[in-house]
Design a protein around this motif. Structure first.
Motif, PDB file in Angstrom:
ATOM      1  N   UNK A   1      46.422  36.653  43.664  1.00 55.64           N
ATOM      2  CA  UNK A   1      45.638  37.679  42.993  1.00 55.64           C
ATOM      3  C   UNK A   1      44.186  37.280  42.872  1.00 55.64           C
ATOM      4  N   UNK A   2      43.467  38.017  42.044  1.00 54.24           N
ATOM      5  CA  UNK A   2      42.039  37.769  41.870  1.00 54.24           C
ATOM      6  C   UNK A   2      41.592  38.340  40.532  1.00 54.24           C
ATOM      7  N   UNK A   3      40.462  37.850  40.053  1.00 56.97           N
ATOM      8  CA  UNK A   3      39.827  38.380  38.855  1.00 56.97           C
ATOM      9  C   UNK A   3      38.759  39.391  39.267  1.00 56.97           C
ATOM     10  N   UNK A   4      38.703  40.513  38.559  1.00 55.05           N
ATOM     11  CA  UNK A   4      37.592  41.454  38.658  1.00 55.05           C
ATOM     12  C   UNK A   4      36.977  41.553  37.267  1.00 55.05           C
ATOM     13  N   UNK A   5      35.729  41.149  37.155  1.00 51.74           N
ATOM     14  CA  UNK A   5      35.042  41.109  35.860  1.00 51.74           C
ATOM     15  C   UNK A   5      33.793  41.968  35.965  1.00 51.74           C
ATOM     16  N   UNK A   6      33.631  42.897  35.034  1.00 47.00           N
ATOM     17  CA  UNK A   6      32.479  43.792  35.113  1.00 47.00           C
ATOM     18  C   UNK A   6      32.019  44.196  33.721  1.00 47.00           C
ATOM     19  N   UNK A   7      30.746  44.559  33.637  1.00 46.78           N
ATOM     20  CA  UNK A   7      30.173  45.068  32.393  1.00 46.78           C
ATOM     21  C   UNK A   7      29.946  46.559  32.525  1.00 46.78           C
ATOM     22  N   UNK A   8      30.126  47.286  31.415  1.00 50.15           N
ATOM     23  CA  UNK A   8      29.991  48.743  31.447  1.00 50.15           C
ATOM     24  C   UNK A   8      31.262  49.398  31.949  1.00 50.15           C
ATOM     25  N   UNK A   9      31.096  50.624  32.473  1.00 52.29           N
ATOM     26  CA  UNK A   9      32.236  51.346  33.029  1.00 52.29           C
ATOM     27  C   UNK A   9      33.129  52.024  32.012  1.00 52.29           C
ATOM     28  N   UNK A  10      32.750  51.998  30.729  1.00 54.16           N
ATOM     29  CA  UNK A  10      33.593  52.570  29.677  1.00 54.16           C
ATOM     30  C   UNK A  10      33.407  54.087  29.581  1.00 54.16           C
TER      31      UNK A  10
ATOM     32  N   UNK B   1      34.813  32.175  31.528  1.00 56.35           N
ATOM     33  CA  UNK B   1      33.832  33.265  31.634  1.00 56.35           C
ATOM     34  C   UNK B   1      32.825  33.090  30.515  1.00 56.35           C
ATOM     35  N   UNK B   2      31.548  32.975  30.863  1.00 53.70           N
ATOM     36  CA  UNK B   2      30.478  32.838  29.884  1.00 53.70           C
ATOM     37  C   UNK B   2      29.691  34.143  29.818  1.00 53.70           C
ATOM     38  N   UNK B   3      29.534  34.677  28.619  1.00 55.42           N
ATOM     39  CA  UNK B   3      28.820  35.937  28.404  1.00 55.42           C
ATOM     40  C   UNK B   3      27.638  35.661  27.483  1.00 55.42           C
ATOM     41  N   UNK B   4      26.439  35.874  28.006  1.00 53.86           N
ATOM     42  CA  UNK B   4      25.229  35.705  27.211  1.00 53.86           C
ATOM     43  C   UNK B   4      24.860  37.045  26.592  1.00 53.86           C
ATOM     44  N   UNK B   5      24.838  37.089  25.273  1.00 54.70           N
ATOM     45  CA  UNK B   5      24.516  38.301  24.529  1.00 54.70           C
ATOM     46  C   UNK B   5      23.163  38.157  23.856  1.00 54.70           C
ATOM     47  N   UNK B   6      22.699  39.229  23.300  1.00 52.03           N
ATOM     48  CA  UNK B   6      21.404  39.207  22.628  1.00 52.03           C
ATOM     49  C   UNK B   6      21.437  38.300  21.409  1.00 52.03           C
TER      50      UNK B   6
ATOM     51  N   UNK C   1      29.126  42.876  19.729  1.00 50.89           N
ATOM     52  CA  UNK C   1      28.296  43.522  18.704  1.00 50.89           C
ATOM     53  C   UNK C   1      26.829  43.569  19.080  1.00 50.89           C
ATOM     54  N   UNK C   2      26.444  42.950  20.190  1.00 46.50           N
ATOM     55  CA  UNK C   2      25.045  42.987  20.615  1.00 46.50           C
ATOM     56  C   UNK C   2      24.979  43.198  22.120  1.00 46.50           C
ATOM     57  N   UNK C   3      23.800  43.505  22.612  1.00 44.34           N
ATOM     58  CA  UNK C   3      23.597  43.865  24.009  1.00 44.34           C
ATOM     59  C   UNK C   3      23.910  42.706  24.944  1.00 44.34           C
ATOM     60  N   UNK C   4      24.527  43.027  26.081  1.00 41.89           N
ATOM     61  CA  UNK C   4      24.888  42.022  27.077  1.00 41.89           C
ATOM     62  C   UNK C   4      23.667  41.728  27.954  1.00 41.89           C
ATOM     63  N   UNK C   5      23.260  40.458  27.999  1.00 39.14           N
ATOM     64  CA  UNK C   5      22.148  40.048  28.847  1.00 39.14           C
ATOM     65  C   UNK C   5      22.650  39.729  30.253  1.00 39.14           C
ATOM     66  N   UNK C   6      23.673  38.880  30.352  1.00 40.39           N
ATOM     67  CA  UNK C   6      24.233  38.501  31.640  1.00 40.39           C
ATOM     68  C   UNK C   6      25.568  37.810  31.412  1.00 40.39           C
TER      69      UNK C   6
END
Length: 373
Positions: free
Chosen positions: A225-234, A283-288, A259-264
């Motif tokens: 299998x594989x991972x699919x990771x994405x921001x938005x799309x809701x 998975x590292x998510x940098x938020x505001x 709770x805050x905006x996604x930077x990258x």
């Protein structure tokens, strides 16, 4: 202080200022002594120092990619062109500029007519061949450009407005995300250009109108299998104002609502060229307001406890107090209470995957606490 403006005749002060600015621009163009070079722009004349006289709207850079050994930068622009810049000298490689006309000659006539390519939305370097670049245009057209032979290797005829691109690990797959909340998987087959349709096209949160998928990652796993990771799309109706990242593998879909905006965001995975799979660990998510890391190797994909007490920007500090000479037993109890407050899963051995250097200070003989409210 009063300022007087002359309506007629020449203004000596203004003429002197223009001469000084002209001399400064010349200095910038030719480089300061013992200083790095720089590109000079003149908005009034709408001319770039690099030699093109097109309007600024046509040469405004939208995306940058370092190619080869990092000494060349590919610059995608609003006017659909891709310029190549020598980073060491900050000079354009004139003979390597990719104009939209060169790309349009490689697409069928029925696709060429009617609409422009739009701005360059994404540039992605080939994972195994540094001479190849994947270029995505706002209209939806995807192109693999061979910089060495100065030709188009492959064309993917997308029709949905593009947001982002990603290579598969073996470079035989390209994944694109779009403004309608969908993503598509394209097969890179050298003998079948142009590719008319993707092998997979889906809207994860459809069929109702969805937000754009701003960024997408495709990561392969040795276990299958594989991972699919994405921001938005809701869905726009219920999650139009949310900040979400979705993680999809097989039939498992987890939506992270922040709770805050996604930077990258990015994955911690194998980058060795000889490895066949990505096998992402985290998975590292940098938020505001914070930095969040998820353990992708543990079932449930739990969050990895951060090495700091709390994000600096999560809440304003209103008061503080310093406590010196904290007894050793009390210190141990405080540390134990903190570990119990955010326990790490027993089945996960993943530590914080981001290192910021080494602490060169010696172990303190006495402990101190900084209390913040």
């Amino acid at each position: 202080m009063k300022f007087r403006f002359r309506r007629q005749g020449a203004d000596p002060q203004r003429e002197k200022l223009k001469q000084e600015l002209f001399a400064f621009n010349k200095t910038v163009e030719h480089g300061f002594p013992n200083q790095p070079s720089a590109l000079a722009f003149d908005p009034e004349l709408r001319i770039m120092a690099i030699g093109t006289s097109a309007p600024l709207s046509l040469i405004r850079v939208t995306v940058v990619l370092l190619v080869a050994a990092g000494d060349i930068a590919a610059l995608g622009t609003e006017g659909s062109s891709v310029f190549f810049l020598d980073v060491t000298t900050l000079t354009l490689l004139e003979g390597q500029t990719l104009a939209p006309g060169e790309v349009l000659r490689s697409v069928p006539d029925d696709y060429r007519c009617g609409k422009a390519l739009g701005p360059v939305e994404s540039l992605q370097g080939h994972l195994r061949d540094p001479t190849k670049i994947l270029i995505g245009y706002s209209r939806g057209l995807l192109v693999i450009w061979n910089q060495a032979s100065q030709c188009v290797d492959h064309v993917f005829l997308g029709n949905q407005q593009l947001e982002s691109l990603c290579w598969g690990r073996d470079s035989s797959t390209v994944v694109s995300s779009h403004s309608d909340g969908s993503y598509a998987v394209w097969s890179v087959d050298a003998g079948s250009s142009p590719t008319l349709q993707p092998t997979v096209a889906t809207t994860p949160y459809g069929p109702f109108p969805c937000k754009a998928i701003n960024k997408i990652l495709w990561r392969t796993c040795e276990s299958g299998g594989h991972f699919i990771i994405f921001s938005g799309g809701m869905p726009r109706a219920s999650y139009g104002d949310r900040h979400c990242v979705s993680v999809l593998r097989a039939e498992t879909l987890v939506t992270l609502d922040f709770t805050s905006r996604i930077i990258d965001f990015f994955t911690v995975h194998s980058t060795q060229p000889e490895d066949e799979f990505d096998d992402p660990q985290a998975l590292a998510v940098l938020l505001e307001e914070e930095l969040v890391v998820l353990d992708l190797q543990t079932p449930g994909w739990p969050a990895v406890p951060a090495p700091y007490l709390a994000p600096l920007h999560s809440s304003a500090i209103t008061c503080s107090a310093h406590v010196a000479n904290v007894p050793t037993k009390l210190w141990a109890r405080i540390v134990s209470a903190g570990e119990q407050q955010s326990p790490q899963p027993v089945s996960s051995a993943l530590s914080w995957p981001i290192t910021g250097g080494r602490n060169l200070a010696q172990e303190p003989s006495q402990r101190g606490l900084l209390l913040t409210g």
